[in-house]
Design an enzyme around this catalytic site. Sequence first.
Site, PDB file in Angstrom:
ATOM      1  N   HIS A 379       0.785  -1.231   0.000  1.00 42.35           N
ATOM      2  CA  HIS A 379       0.000   0.000   0.000  1.00 42.35           C
ATOM      3  C   HIS A 379       0.813   1.275   0.000  1.00 42.35           C
ATOM      4  O   HIS A 379       0.250   2.366  -0.037  1.00 42.35           O
ATOM      5  CB  HIS A 379      -0.941   0.036   1.212  1.00 42.35           C
ATOM      6  CG  HIS A 379      -2.145  -0.833   1.058  1.00 42.35           C
ATOM      7  ND1 HIS A 379      -3.311  -0.388   0.493  1.00 42.35           N
ATOM      8  CD2 HIS A 379      -2.337  -2.128   1.367  1.00 42.35           C
ATOM      9  CE1 HIS A 379      -4.194  -1.379   0.474  1.00 42.35           C
ATOM     10  NE2 HIS A 379      -3.622  -2.454   0.998  1.00 42.35           N
ATOM     11  N   LYS A 570      -8.737  14.063   3.656  1.00 43.74           N
ATOM     12  CA  LYS A 570      -7.884  12.878   3.717  1.00 43.74           C
ATOM     13  C   LYS A 570      -7.003  13.044   4.944  1.00 43.74           C
ATOM     14  O   LYS A 570      -6.963  14.115   5.547  1.00 43.74           O
ATOM     15  CB  LYS A 570      -7.029  12.759   2.443  1.00 43.74           C
ATOM     16  CG  LYS A 570      -6.322  14.088   2.064  1.00 43.74           C
ATOM     17  CD  LYS A 570      -5.479  13.968   0.804  1.00 43.74           C
ATOM     18  CE  LYS A 570      -6.319  13.983  -0.455  1.00 43.74           C
ATOM     19  NZ  LYS A 570      -6.318  12.708  -1.166  1.00 43.74           N
ATOM     20  N   ARG A 571      -6.304  11.973   5.334  1.00 48.22           N
ATOM     21  CA  ARG A 571      -5.386  12.115   6.450  1.00 48.22           C
ATOM     22  C   ARG A 571      -4.384  13.243   6.167  1.00 48.22           C
ATOM     23  O   ARG A 571      -3.983  13.455   5.027  1.00 48.22           O
ATOM     24  CB  ARG A 571      -4.657  10.788   6.702  1.00 48.22           C
ATOM     25  CG  ARG A 571      -5.543   9.735   7.338  1.00 48.22           C
ATOM     26  CD  ARG A 571      -6.032  10.152   8.715  1.00 48.22           C
ATOM     27  NE  ARG A 571      -4.944  10.229   9.645  1.00 48.22           N
ATOM     28  CZ  ARG A 571      -4.722   9.341  10.624  1.00 48.22           C
ATOM     29  NH1 ARG A 571      -5.553   8.331  10.817  1.00 48.22           N
ATOM     30  NH2 ARG A 571      -3.696   9.485  11.436  1.00 48.22           N
ATOM     31  N   LYS A 576       0.817  14.241   1.105  1.00 50.55           N
ATOM     32  CA  LYS A 576      -0.469  14.610   0.507  1.00 50.55           C
ATOM     33  C   LYS A 576      -0.557  16.124   0.225  1.00 50.55           C
ATOM     34  O   LYS A 576      -1.453  16.590  -0.451  1.00 50.55           O
ATOM     35  CB  LYS A 576      -1.618  14.146   1.405  1.00 50.55           C
ATOM     36  CG  LYS A 576      -1.791  12.619   1.452  1.00 50.55           C
ATOM     37  CD  LYS A 576      -2.828  12.219   2.473  1.00 50.55           C
ATOM     38  CE  LYS A 576      -3.001  10.710   2.619  1.00 50.55           C
ATOM     39  NZ  LYS A 576      -3.804  10.124   1.520  1.00 50.55           N
ATOM     40  N   THR A 678      -8.318   6.677  -2.889  1.00 51.75           N
ATOM     41  CA  THR A 678      -9.681   6.229  -3.198  1.00 51.75           C
ATOM     42  C   THR A 678     -10.647   7.394  -3.024  1.00 51.75           C
ATOM     43  O   THR A 678     -11.725   7.387  -3.618  1.00 51.75           O
ATOM     44  CB  THR A 678     -10.120   5.057  -2.296  1.00 51.75           C
ATOM     45  OG1 THR A 678      -9.840   5.406  -0.932  1.00 51.75           O
ATOM     46  CG2 THR A 678      -9.411   3.772  -2.674  1.00 51.75           C
ATOM     47  N   LYS A 682     -14.193   8.666  -5.173  1.00 51.90           N
ATOM     48  CA  LYS A 682     -15.494   9.027  -4.588  1.00 51.90           C
ATOM     49  C   LYS A 682     -15.967  10.368  -5.131  1.00 51.90           C
ATOM     50  O   LYS A 682     -17.149  10.537  -5.468  1.00 51.90           O
ATOM     51  CB  LYS A 682     -15.400   9.097  -3.054  1.00 51.90           C
ATOM     52  CG  LYS A 682     -15.023   7.783  -2.375  1.00 51.90           C
ATOM     53  CD  LYS A 682     -14.638   8.023  -0.897  1.00 51.90           C
ATOM     54  CE  LYS A 682     -13.905   6.837  -0.323  1.00 51.90           C
ATOM     55  NZ  LYS A 682     -13.238   7.146   0.964  1.00 51.90           N
TER      56      LYS A 682
END
Length: 849
Positions: A379, A570-571, A576, A678, A682
Site C-alpha cells: 500500500h 484525507k489524512r 499529501k 480512493t 469518490k
Amino acid sequence: MSSVHTDNERRKQISVRGIAELADVNEIKKTFNRHLHYTLVKDRNVATTRDYYFALAHTVKDHLVSRWIRTQQFYYETDPKRVYYLSLEFYMGRSLTNTMINIGIQTACDQALYELGLNIEDLEEMEEDAGLGNGGLGRLAACFLDSMATLGMAAYGYGIRYEYGIFAQKIINGEQQEEPDDWLRFGNPWEKARPEYMIPVNFYGHVIDGPGNTKKWVNTQVVFALPYDNPVPGYDNNVVNTLRLWSAKSPIDFNLKFFNDGDYIQAVLDRNLAENISRVLYPNDNKFEGKELRLKQEYFMCAATLQDIIRRFKASKFGSKEHVRDDFSLLPEKVAIQLNDTHPSLAIPELMRILIDIEGMAWEEAWELVVRTCAYTNHTILPEALERWPVSMLESILPRHLQIIYHINFLHLQDVERKWPGDMDKMRRMSLIEEDGEKRVNMAHLSIVGSHAVNGVARIHSEIIKNDLFKDFYELTPEKFQNKTNGITPRRWLLLCNPGLSDLICDSIGEEWITHLDQLKTLKKFAKDSNMHRKIMSIKQENKLKLAEILFKDYGIKVNVASIFDIQVKRIHEYKRQLLNCLHIITLYNRIKKNPSAKFTPRTIMIGGKAAPGYYTAKKIIKLINAVSNVINNDPIVGDRLKVIYLENYRVTLAERIIPAADLSEQISTAGTEASGTGNMKFMLNGALTIGTLDGANVEMAEEMGNENIFIFGMTVDQVHELEKKGYNAYDYYKSNHELEQVVDQIQNGFFTPGNPDEFKDLADILLKYDRFYLLADYEDYIKTQDLVSATYENQPKWLEMVINNIASSGKFSSDRTIIEYGKDIWGVEANYKKLPAPHEPRELQLRE
Ligand SMILES: *Cc1c(COP(=O)(O)O)cnc(C)c1O
C-alpha cells in the site's frame, strides 16, 4: 423528537427504486414496537431518539438473520473456495442505512417510521461510526467486503474489535486535540459475540525439540481471542457474509502465581494486561511505529484467524460425506488468504508453524502450500511506513516464529545465490533480516517471499514496485508481481450518500449501474444536454445547501453556495501536500487584498483530516490552515468571495455528507507518493472535477475520462526523479516567483499569528530547506491550473459537460471490478452474481422478483 415529520423530498427520492408493500410496512412497525418494548424496555413516553435508533437497528438486523444463517449453510454445503481478507483495519462507518439499502427494505422502513411519527434520518444520526481504521487502507477493506458479498463470494473479513477506534478530532484554538472513541458505550446492535468459539493465542515462552523434526513452543502466556461476528450484506442478492473481529480475553487462570500468593485482587486487576491487546487502534497512517503492543495485536489477529481457517477447512464437508478433512494438499484449492499490507504478515510463519509443528508436515511441502495460499498487497512505498520489527522483540514474544523466519531466509538466500552467484550486495539487500544497526526483520520481504502474488494498488504504483522498491524481487520472481487498481463501492459512495444523483441516474439509464458501474458510460450522450445540465446542477446545489446548513450549525460560518466548493479531505500527511493547498489559499487572499475590485471567482475551500497524534509537522499544518482561515474569514475586504473552513473530525460519515457537495476535488500528492488514493474516486463518481498530479489512480482516472475533463498539473514521476538526481533547490523557486515569495515570507514572519511571529517558522524552514515533497517545484503550475479551474467554472455549460463526463467515466473505479480481478488473477475464485433464494421468512422478502 417524535413530531410528525413529512420530509417529502427524501421519500420521493427513494420511491424511484421500490414502492413499499403495505404488509412489509405493517410488519416492520410491529417488529419495531416489539423491540422498543422488549429489547429497549421503553415506552413512547420515555424513549429517546437513541432508543428508537436501537429499536430500528434490531428490526433491520432481524431481517438479516435468516439470510445470514442460510448463506453460511450454503457455503458449508457447497464447499466453495473461501477467501480470507486479513486486515488490521476495517473502516466500516455506519451500518443501518447501508443494510436497509442492500436488503431492499429502505422504503418500507422509511414508510413505517413515518407512520409511527418518527423521522428515520434523526434515528440514523444516532449511530456511531465503526471507526476501526485510519484512512484509505481501512476503508478499502470495508469496500471490498461489500463487493465480495455483492459478487457472491464465500468471503470473510478478519480483524480486531478495537474497543477504541480512531480518535475523535476536536479543533480547539486552531489545534487538534484527540478524544478517545468510546464507540461501544451504548452497545453495538450489529455484532454477535461467539464465546463458544474462543481461541487461545500464545506469547513469549521458549522452544524445545518435539517428536521427529517438530519443535514445541512451551511455557507461553495465553490470551484468548473472543470472536464477534458482524453481518456483511450483499446488494440485492440475499447473501450475508461475515466480518469476524477478535477481542482479547484473559484466561481464567491468568497470573495464577499471584493468586496462589494470596494476592487475589492483584490477579484480577492484572487481567487488564492481557485484554489491552484489543483496546485501541494505532492512529498512524503510512507510518510504522515499532511498539510491542502493536506487534502483539498483529500476531493476535493472525494466530486466532489461522486457527479458525484451519478449523473451517477441516470441518467442511466435500462430496456428500461429512468427515474431518486432513488432506492439507487441498489447502490452496480451498483457501485464499489476502494480506492487507504487511500488518498481517505473521500469518506466513504462523501457517508454517501450524503445518510443521502441529500437523507434522515436512518443511518443503508446507512451504509450497503456504506460498500458494497467501498473497500480499503493498500500500505504500514511503520508507517510514515499511514494517521492520526488531529481531530482539520477535525473539522474546514469538521465539518459534523467529526461528521459522530465519529458516525461510536461509532457503530464500540460497535461491538468490543460485540466481546471482557471489553477489553479496544483492544478498544483503534481499535478506529478510537487515543487519545494519539494530537487527530487524523486513516484513515486506517476508511477505513477498511467502506469497504467490504481490500487487500494487494502481498501475503507476505497481510499476514503481517492480522497477524501484522491490526491483530485486521482481527480477527473482517476475511472475508474482501484479496490479490491482483500487476501487470503491458504488452502493455507499453513490446510492447511499447521494440519493438525488442516484435517482437522476436511475431515471436516465435504469438501475443496472448499481452492480455494473461501467453502465454509467451511457450517460456520455447527455454531456451536452442542457436539460441534463439543469438537473445535475440543481442536485449539486441541493447537496451544497445541505452541507452549508451543517457548516452553519457546527461552525457558525455562512458560506456562499454559489462559490466553488473546493475540498481536500484525507489524512493530514506531508506527502499529501495540504500545505501546497494552503499556499494557493494565501495566494488568492493576497490577490484580493492587492486588487479588491478585480473580478474573482468565489471559492469556499475546505480542508479536513486527522493528523497522527505524534506527527508534529502534520499538526502544525492544521494549525496554519486554521490561522489562515481565521484571518481570511474575518477580513471584511474579502467578504463572501473566499472562505476557508477546517472540517473537524473527518471520518466515513462526514465523507458521505461532504463528497456529494463538492465541485472540486484536491488530489495533489507529489507524483510517486500516493499509492492509489480512493477519495479521488469518490469525488469523481459524485460529479466533482479533480485538480491533481499524475499520481496513483489519478493517472487512470485521466485516462478514462480524457485529459480534457480533469485539471492535471505538476511534475511527473520521471520529472521528480530528474529533480532528485540534479538536486532540489527550493530557494530558486522561491526567488523566481513573486507571489510565492510573498506567501512563504508571510508564513515565515508570522503574518497569520501576530501574537506569535515564530509560530510557523518551522514550516517555512521545511519549504525552503528540507522538503522531501517538492512543494515549491509544483507551486507555479498548481496556481496556473487553479486559475484555469476558476475560468472554467465561470463557463457553466463547459463545467457541467465535464461533470457528466467524469461521472460517466467512473465505472472502472467500482470495487466490484477490483474484486473480480483479485478473484480471477490471485484467488482462483469466480464472481458469480447469482442470487441466493430469499428466505421463506420474513414474508415480504418472498414477494420480491
Ligand atoms: C476514502 C476515505 C479515505 C481515503 O482518502 P484518500 O484521499 O484516498 O487518502 C480516508 N478517510 C475516509 C474517511 C475515507 O472515506
